[in-house]
Scaffold this active site. Structure first.
Site, PDB file in Angstrom:
ATOM      1  N   ARG A 115       0.883  -1.182   0.000  1.00  0.00           N
ATOM      2  CA  ARG A 115       0.000   0.000   0.000  1.00  0.00           C
ATOM      3  C   ARG A 115       0.909   1.217   0.000  1.00  0.00           C
ATOM      4  O   ARG A 115       1.711   1.422   0.918  1.00  0.00           O
ATOM      5  CB  ARG A 115      -0.906   0.008   1.232  1.00  0.00           C
ATOM      6  CG  ARG A 115      -1.576   1.353   1.449  1.00  0.00           C
ATOM      7  CD  ARG A 115      -2.665   1.333   2.477  1.00  0.00           C
ATOM      8  NE  ARG A 115      -3.848   0.661   1.955  1.00  0.00           N
ATOM      9  CZ  ARG A 115      -5.061   0.755   2.496  1.00  0.00           C
ATOM     10  NH1 ARG A 115      -5.246   1.501   3.575  1.00  0.00           N
ATOM     11  NH2 ARG A 115      -6.084   0.119   1.975  1.00  0.00           N
ATOM     12  N   HIS A 150      -7.480   0.678  -6.300  1.00  0.00           N
ATOM     13  CA  HIS A 150      -7.709  -0.137  -5.106  1.00  0.00           C
ATOM     14  C   HIS A 150      -8.379  -1.446  -5.566  1.00  0.00           C
ATOM     15  O   HIS A 150      -9.545  -1.706  -5.269  1.00  0.00           O
ATOM     16  CB  HIS A 150      -8.589   0.630  -4.124  1.00  0.00           C
ATOM     17  CG  HIS A 150      -8.518   0.125  -2.710  1.00  0.00           C
ATOM     18  ND1 HIS A 150      -7.752  -0.979  -2.346  1.00  0.00           N
ATOM     19  CD2 HIS A 150      -9.131   0.548  -1.568  1.00  0.00           C
ATOM     20  CE1 HIS A 150      -7.904  -1.185  -1.045  1.00  0.00           C
ATOM     21  NE2 HIS A 150      -8.717  -0.281  -0.554  1.00  0.00           N
ATOM     22  N   ASP A 180     -17.109   7.245  -1.711  1.00  0.00           N
ATOM     23  CA  ASP A 180     -15.857   7.151  -0.952  1.00  0.00           C
ATOM     24  C   ASP A 180     -15.556   8.551  -0.423  1.00  0.00           C
ATOM     25  O   ASP A 180     -16.209   9.531  -0.829  1.00  0.00           O
ATOM     26  CB  ASP A 180     -14.738   6.633  -1.882  1.00  0.00           C
ATOM     27  CG  ASP A 180     -13.422   6.406  -1.159  1.00  0.00           C
ATOM     28  OD1 ASP A 180     -13.430   6.271   0.082  1.00  0.00           O
ATOM     29  OD2 ASP A 180     -12.363   6.381  -1.831  1.00  0.00           O
ATOM     30  N   GLN A 229     -10.162  -3.967  -3.051  1.00  0.00           N
ATOM     31  CA  GLN A 229     -11.435  -3.464  -2.525  1.00  0.00           C
ATOM     32  C   GLN A 229     -12.545  -3.676  -3.547  1.00  0.00           C
ATOM     33  O   GLN A 229     -13.640  -4.118  -3.210  1.00  0.00           O
ATOM     34  CB  GLN A 229     -11.308  -1.965  -2.200  1.00  0.00           C
ATOM     35  CG  GLN A 229     -12.593  -1.345  -1.700  1.00  0.00           C
ATOM     36  CD  GLN A 229     -13.014  -1.876  -0.330  1.00  0.00           C
ATOM     37  OE1 GLN A 229     -12.241  -1.829   0.603  1.00  0.00           O
ATOM     38  NE2 GLN A 229     -14.234  -2.387  -0.223  1.00  0.00           N
ATOM     39  N   CYS A 248     -16.275   1.683   0.819  1.00  0.00           N
ATOM     40  CA  CYS A 248     -15.077   0.893   1.158  1.00  0.00           C
ATOM     41  C   CYS A 248     -14.662   1.088   2.607  1.00  0.00           C
ATOM     42  O   CYS A 248     -13.960   0.240   3.157  1.00  0.00           O
ATOM     43  CB  CYS A 248     -13.933   1.234   0.217  1.00  0.00           C
ATOM     44  SG  CYS A 248     -13.359   2.934   0.333  1.00  0.00           S
ATOM     45  N   ARG A 257     -13.606  -8.522   1.834  1.00  0.00           N
ATOM     46  CA  ARG A 257     -12.182  -8.274   1.570  1.00  0.00           C
ATOM     47  C   ARG A 257     -11.387  -9.538   1.897  1.00  0.00           C
ATOM     48  O   ARG A 257     -10.495  -9.947   1.161  1.00  0.00           O
ATOM     49  CB  ARG A 257     -11.658  -7.120   2.449  1.00  0.00           C
ATOM     50  CG  ARG A 257     -12.202  -5.742   2.146  1.00  0.00           C
ATOM     51  CD  ARG A 257     -11.706  -5.219   0.823  1.00  0.00           C
ATOM     52  NE  ARG A 257     -10.257  -5.186   0.732  1.00  0.00           N
ATOM     53  CZ  ARG A 257      -9.472  -4.195   1.187  1.00  0.00           C
ATOM     54  NH1 ARG A 257     -10.011  -3.137   1.753  1.00  0.00           N
ATOM     55  NH2 ARG A 257      -8.153  -4.241   1.036  1.00  0.00           N
TER      56      ARG A 257
HETATM   57  N1  NVA Z   1      -9.859   6.773  -1.368  1.00  0.00           N
HETATM   58  C1  NVA Z   1      -9.491   6.357  -0.031  1.00  0.00           C
HETATM   59  C2  NVA Z   1      -9.744   4.897   0.152  1.00  0.00           C
HETATM   60  C3  NVA Z   1      -9.437   4.381   1.531  1.00  0.00           C
HETATM   61  C4  NVA Z   1      -9.644   2.916   1.653  1.00  0.00           C
HETATM   62  C5  NVA Z   1      -8.036   6.687   0.215  1.00  0.00           C
HETATM   63  O1  NVA Z   1      -7.215   6.472  -0.696  1.00  0.00           O
HETATM   64  O2  NVA Z   1      -7.710   7.165   1.287  1.00  0.00           O
HETATM   65  N1   CP Z   2     -11.131  -0.012   2.655  1.00  0.00           N
HETATM   66  C1   CP Z   2      -9.863  -0.090   3.061  1.00  0.00           C
HETATM   67  O1   CP Z   2      -8.942  -0.316   2.290  1.00  0.00           O
HETATM   68  O2   CP Z   2      -9.709   0.081   4.397  1.00  0.00           O
HETATM   69  P1   CP Z   2      -8.341   0.297   5.180  1.00  0.00           P
HETATM   70  O3   CP Z   2      -7.792   1.633   4.750  1.00  0.00           O
HETATM   71  O4   CP Z   2      -8.727   0.264   6.616  1.00  0.00           O
HETATM   72  O5   CP Z   2      -7.390  -0.800   4.822  1.00  0.00           O
END
Ligand code: NVA
Ligand code: CP
Length: 304
Positions: free
Chosen positions: A103, A130, A222, A133, A262, A290
Site C-alpha cells: 500500500r 484499489h 468514498d 477493494q 469501502c 475483503r
Molecule cells: N480513497 C481512499 C480509500 C481508503 C480505503 C483513500 O485512498 O484514502
Molecule cells: N477499505 C480499506 O482499504 O480500508 P483500510 O484503509 O482500513 O485498509
C-alpha cells in the site's frame, strides 16, 4: 492470470469471475470450518506506506487461515523509509517470501516492485487504484443480486482510486457505470480512455449526482479527501457539497438498490448517517468480503 495483481485493467472478465468464484468458495470453507490451508509454509510481506485497518487485518488473517504467515513492514520503520531503492527491496523480499502486498502512493512504485520481484505483488491501494477493494465490492454485489452483467453501478464523489477501479471492474463485468464528480475531480484519463473502448456496457460521466443515480442498482461513494490529501480537506469539503449519498439521491435509484462504501466513512460528508445505517449490513458484508476475495487472490497467485 498474470503474476501480479496491480490494477484491474490487467485482468480479463474471466480472471475476475475466477477470483469471485474462488472467493465464494473460500467464504464457504471458512463458514463451514473446512480445512483450506493451501498456502501452508508460505509468507506474505505486507508493506504499508499509508494507514490501514481492513487491508492489514484481512490480509494477515487471510494468510493465517490459508496456513501461511504474513509480516507487517511499515514503510517508515523499514529501510524503504530511509531510501532503499524499491528494486532492491523487491529482490530481497523475493528471496524470503512468497508474495508481497503493498500500500503506497504512486502506482509506478508498485509496478516497479512487481518488475523486479520474482514473486507475486498485490496492490493494497495506491493513489491510482484499489483493486482488492473493488473485487470485494463486486463479490458482495454478485452475492446479493446474483449477477453483475446488466446491472447499473453508480459512483458519486471524487474521481479517486476507488472510482478508477470501480469503473474498470464494473465495465469488465458488463455493468453499466455512471459516475458523478465535481469539475476538476474526474477519474484518471487512462480509465476514461479505457471506458471508451468498452462495447458491451455503457459508461457515463456526469456532474449532477441525481442524474448519475437514476435507475441505479448499486450506489457507491468514498471519502472526499483520500490519504495524502489531508491538506486539501477544507477545499474539498466546499467542492464536494451535494455529492452525498442521502435519501433524496436514493429515491432516484431502484427501490432495491444496494449501497457500498469501502470505509472508513465520514457520515454527513459523502454519505448521510441515515443511508449509512440503513445499508450497514451490505457495507459491513463488503468489508468482510475483503477477506474472502483476497484469500482467493493469494491462493490463485501464490498457490502451487
Ligand atoms: N480513497 C481512499 C480509500 C481508503 C480505503 C483513500 O485512498 O484514502
Ligand atoms: N477499505 C480499506 O482499504 O480500508 P483500510 O484503509 O482500513 O485498509
Amino acid at each position: 492470470m498474470k503474476k501480479d495483481l496491480l490494477k484491474l485493467m490487467d485482468l480479463s472478465r474471466e480472471d475476475i469471475t475466477k477470483i469471485l468464484n474462488v472467493g465464494d468458495q473460500m467464504k464457504y470453507n471458512q463458514k463451514h470450518k473446512l480445512t483450506h490451508n493451501y498456502l501452508e509454509g508460505k509468507s506474505l510481506a505486507m508493506i504499508f506506506e499509508k494507514n490501514s485497518t481492513r487491508t492489514r487485518v484481512s490480509f494477515e488473517t487471510g494468510m493465517y487461515q490459508l496456513g501461511g504467515h504474513a509480516l507487517f513492514l511499515s514503510g517508515r520503520e523499514s529501510q524503504i523509509g530511509r531510501g532503499e531503492p524499491i528494486e532492491d527491496t523487491a529482490r530481497v523480499l523475493s528471496r524470503y517470501c512468497d508474495g508481497i502486498m503493498i500500500r503506497t502512493y504512486e502506482q509506478a512504485e508498485v509496478e516497479e516492485l512487481a518488475k523486479f520481484a520474482t514473486i507475486p505483488v498485490i496492490n493494497g491501494l495506491t493513489d491510482f487504484a484499489h483493486p482488492c477493494q473493488v473485487l470485494a465490492d463486486l463479490m458482495t454485489v454478485r452475492e446479493r443480486m446474483t449477477r453483475l452483467a446488466g446491472l447499473n453501478l453508480c459512483f458519486i464523489g471524487d474521481g479517486n482510486n476507488m472510482a478508477n477501479s470501480l469503473i474498470v471492474g464494473g465495465l469488465k463485468c458488463g455493468m453499466n457505470v455512471s459516475v458523478a464528480c465535481p469539475k476538476g475531480y474526474e477519474p484518471d484519463q487512462k480509465v476514461l480512455d479505457y471506458a471508451k473502448t468498452v462495447t458491451d456496457a455503457s459508461f457515463r460521466l456526469a456532474c449532477n449526482p441525481l442524474e448519475a443515480a437514476e435507475d441505479a442498482d448499486v450506489i457507491i461513494t468514498d471519502v472526499w479527501a483520500s490519504m495524502g490529501q489531508e491538506d486539501e480537506a477544507q477545499k474539498r469539503r466546499i467542492a464536494f457539497q451535494g455529492y452525498q449519498i442521502n435519501e433524496a439521491l436514493m429515491k432516484k435509484a431502484h427501490a432495491s438498490a444496494m449501497v457500498q462504501h469501502c470505509l472508513p466513512a465520514h457520515r454527513g460528508e459523502e454519505i448521510s448517517a441515515e443511508v449509512f445505517e440503513a445499508h450497514a449490513d451490505e457495507i459491513f458484508e463488503e468489508a468482510e468480503n475483503r477477506l474472502h476475495a483476497q484469500k482467493a487472490v493469494m491462493y490463485l497467485l501464490m498457490g502451487d
